[in-house]
Structures are given as C-alpha cells and as structure tokens.
Design a protein around this motif. Structure first.
Motif, short mmCIF file in Angstrom:
data_model
loop_
_atom_site.label_atom_id
_atom_site.label_comp_id
_atom_site.label_asym_id
_atom_site.label_seq_id
_atom_site.Cartn_x
_atom_site.Cartn_y
_atom_site.Cartn_z
N ARG A 62 0.87 -1.17 0.00
CA ARG A 62 0.00 0.00 0.00
C ARG A 62 0.91 1.22 0.00
N LEU A 63 0.90 1.94 -1.12
CA LEU A 63 1.76 3.08 -1.30
C LEU A 63 1.06 4.33 -0.77
N ASP A 64 1.73 5.08 0.11
CA ASP A 64 1.10 6.25 0.73
C ASP A 64 0.63 7.26 -0.32
N VAL A 65 1.53 7.72 -1.16
CA VAL A 65 1.17 8.66 -2.23
C VAL A 65 1.87 8.20 -3.50
N TYR A 66 1.07 7.88 -4.51
CA TYR A 66 1.55 7.37 -5.79
C TYR A 66 1.34 8.47 -6.82
N VAL A 67 2.44 8.90 -7.45
CA VAL A 67 2.39 10.04 -8.37
C VAL A 67 3.07 9.66 -9.68
N LYS A 68 2.47 10.09 -10.79
CA LYS A 68 3.07 9.87 -12.10
C LYS A 68 3.22 11.21 -12.81
N ASP A 69 4.27 11.32 -13.60
CA ASP A 69 4.33 12.36 -14.61
C ASP A 69 4.58 11.64 -15.93
N SER A 70 4.95 12.34 -16.96
CA SER A 70 5.06 11.68 -18.27
C SER A 70 6.16 10.63 -18.34
N ASP A 71 7.22 10.78 -17.55
CA ASP A 71 8.36 9.86 -17.64
C ASP A 71 8.73 9.15 -16.35
N HIS A 72 8.08 9.50 -15.24
CA HIS A 72 8.50 8.99 -13.93
C HIS A 72 7.32 8.57 -13.08
N ILE A 73 7.63 7.73 -12.10
CA ILE A 73 6.67 7.34 -11.08
C ILE A 73 7.33 7.60 -9.73
N TYR A 74 6.57 8.19 -8.81
CA TYR A 74 7.08 8.50 -7.49
C TYR A 74 6.17 7.86 -6.45
N ASP A 75 6.76 7.21 -5.49
CA ASP A 75 6.02 6.71 -4.33
C ASP A 75 6.57 7.47 -3.13
N ILE A 76 5.71 8.23 -2.48
CA ILE A 76 6.14 9.02 -1.32
C ILE A 76 5.58 8.36 -0.08
N GLU A 77 6.47 7.90 0.77
CA GLU A 77 6.08 7.22 2.00
C GLU A 77 6.40 8.10 3.20
N ILE A 78 5.51 8.15 4.14
CA ILE A 78 5.78 8.86 5.40
C ILE A 78 6.13 7.81 6.44
N GLN A 79 7.32 7.91 6.98
CA GLN A 79 7.81 6.92 7.94
C GLN A 79 8.04 7.62 9.27
#
Length: 117
Positions: A62-79
C-alpha cells in the motif's frame, strides 16, 4: 477518548494531514522538486493509499502517495518510526511499481524511471 487529534495539533507526519497536503498536485509537485532537486513539468493526480496486490495470496503493498508524470513514477512514503527492514521493504515497493507498470508485450525500455521516497 477517540484517539483523534484536534486539527490544530496535526503535523505533516500524521496520516490525515499528510494525505490532505499531498492530494494537491501542485503541493505534491513542489515537494518532489525540492526533495529530488529536479524540475517536474506536471504531476498527474496523486493517488493516495494505492494498493498493488499481484496475486490473492501474495504480499501486496500500500503506497502512501503514488504520483506519475510523463516519464517517472514516485512513491512518497511517510515513515514515523525506525523500520529495520526498510531497505528490503523499499526493494519490494520498487519491484511492485515496476511490475504494475509494465504490461505484457511491452519492451523493458518503456519502463518509467521510479523513485521510492
């Protein structure tokens, strides 16, 4: 006692506040740019609590915040606690993101660059 904090006591590391802040695409984009020291043209709608579960019996993520742009994917986790398994957990998250984004028949060169933050 309900266990909920009053709104004026919430911090960015509180799940509710983190989600509320990160669901704004512009705020999310600016945070990513500052953290990674890169320029992001546009962020598609951030998806909160994205679940990836490839098989019924396999461990999913379960990914906290899943973000896409045209060339990348970002998963931002708060730990908020020390996780002794963080390196392996991150490895699983990264592989699940890749598997979720490369469809059958696609060339590996089409795989977007991804970051787990």
């Amino acid at each position: 006692m309900s266990g909920f904090k009053p709104v004026d006591e919430l911090e960015l590391t509180d799940d509710f506040m983190f989600a509320a802040v990160m669901q704004d695409p512009e705020v999310c984009r600016e945070l990513l740019e500052r953290l990674l020291k890169i320029k992001i043209e546009k962020v598609e709608y951030p998806e909160l609590q994205k679940e990836i579960r490839p098989y019924y019996e396999s461990k999913g993520v379960r990914l906290d915040v899943y973000v896409k742009d045209s060339d990348h994917i970002y998963d931002i986790e708060i730990q908020t606690y020390h996780d002794k398994n963080l390196a392996k957990r991150t490895r699983v998250y990264q592989s699940m993101i890749d598997a979720d984004n490369l469809m059958r028949g696609q060339d590996y060169l089409e795989l977007k660059e991804s970051f787990v933050i």
